[in-house]
Design a protein around this motif. Structure first.
Motif, PDB file in Angstrom:
ATOM      1  N   LYS A   1       2.354   4.718   1.172  1.00 49.45           N
ATOM      2  CA  LYS A   1       2.606   5.365   2.447  1.00 49.45           C
ATOM      3  C   LYS A   1       3.396   6.642   2.187  1.00 49.45           C
ATOM      4  CE  LYS A   1       3.092   3.318   6.618  1.00 49.45           C
ATOM      5  NZ  LYS A   1       3.611   2.435   7.627  1.00 49.45           N
TER       6      LYS A   1
ATOM      7  N   SER B   1      -0.493   6.288   6.069  1.00 50.09           N
ATOM      8  CA  SER B   1      -0.802   5.214   5.128  1.00 50.09           C
ATOM      9  C   SER B   1      -2.096   5.536   4.398  1.00 50.09           C
ATOM     10  CB  SER B   1      -0.953   3.886   5.866  1.00 50.09           C
ATOM     11  OG  SER B   1      -1.321   2.885   4.936  1.00 50.09           O
TER      12      SER B   1
ATOM     13  N   ASN C   1      -3.602   3.251   2.780  1.00 52.01           N
ATOM     14  CA  ASN C   1      -4.332   1.979   2.877  1.00 52.01           C
ATOM     15  C   ASN C   1      -4.869   1.486   1.543  1.00 52.01           C
ATOM     16  OD1 ASN C   1      -3.945   1.622   5.668  1.00 52.01           O
ATOM     17  ND2 ASN C   1      -5.618   3.040   6.091  1.00 52.01           N
ATOM     18  N   ARG C   2      -4.092   1.705   0.475  1.00 52.94           N
ATOM     19  CA  ARG C   2      -4.492   1.185  -0.836  1.00 52.94           C
ATOM     20  C   ARG C   2      -3.273   1.102  -1.744  1.00 52.94           C
ATOM     21  NH1 ARG C   2      -6.608   6.905  -1.832  1.00 52.94           N
ATOM     22  NH2 ARG C   2      -5.395   7.632  -3.617  1.00 52.94           N
TER      23      ARG C   2
ATOM     24  N   THR D   1       0.842  -1.192   0.000  1.00 56.79           N
ATOM     25  CA  THR D   1       0.000   0.000   0.000  1.00 56.79           C
ATOM     26  C   THR D   1       0.883   1.250   0.000  1.00 56.79           C
ATOM     27  OG1 THR D   1      -0.151   0.017   2.412  1.00 56.79           O
ATOM     28  CG2 THR D   1      -1.885  -1.143   1.219  1.00 56.79           C
TER      29      THR D   1
END
Length: 98
Positions: free
Chosen positions: A18, A34, A36-37, A16
């Motif tokens: 960051k 982050s 988150n993807r 992911t």
């Protein structure tokens, strides 16, 4: 011109995106966020919002630039020189905290 602080956006080991603000040579001290993807790649406006939430902005109108690590397993990352904001800014998060 000082190399730090600098913001870098990397695809980390978890796969992911960051964003880090490198403030010194000790990674434990870096601010991190982050997204988150893995896809889509975070946009410049998203990165600007995250930087503001972390208390930083691009230094002197600098723009994000893509670069790569050295070696046989090159990894792409985006970077921009940053400076602390002079006034606090409240920005709603666009992803998840690190």
């Amino acid at each position: 011109m000082s190399l730090l602080p600098e913001a870098r956006m990397v695809l980390d080991a978890s796969g992911t995106w960051k964003l880090f603000v490198l403030t010194g040579y000790e990674p434990r001290e870096w601010l991190a966020y982050s997204f988150n993807r893995a896809e889509p790649v975070p946009t410049v406006p998203e990165c600007v919002a995250v930087l503001a939430a972390l208390g930083y902005e691009a230094r002197g109108g600098a723009e994000w630039k893509w670069d790569a690590t050295a070696g046989t397993r090159r990894r792409m990352f985006a970077k921009v020189p940053v400076s602390p904001l002079t006034a606090p800014v409240v920005v709603p998060p666009v992803g998840g905290a690190a």
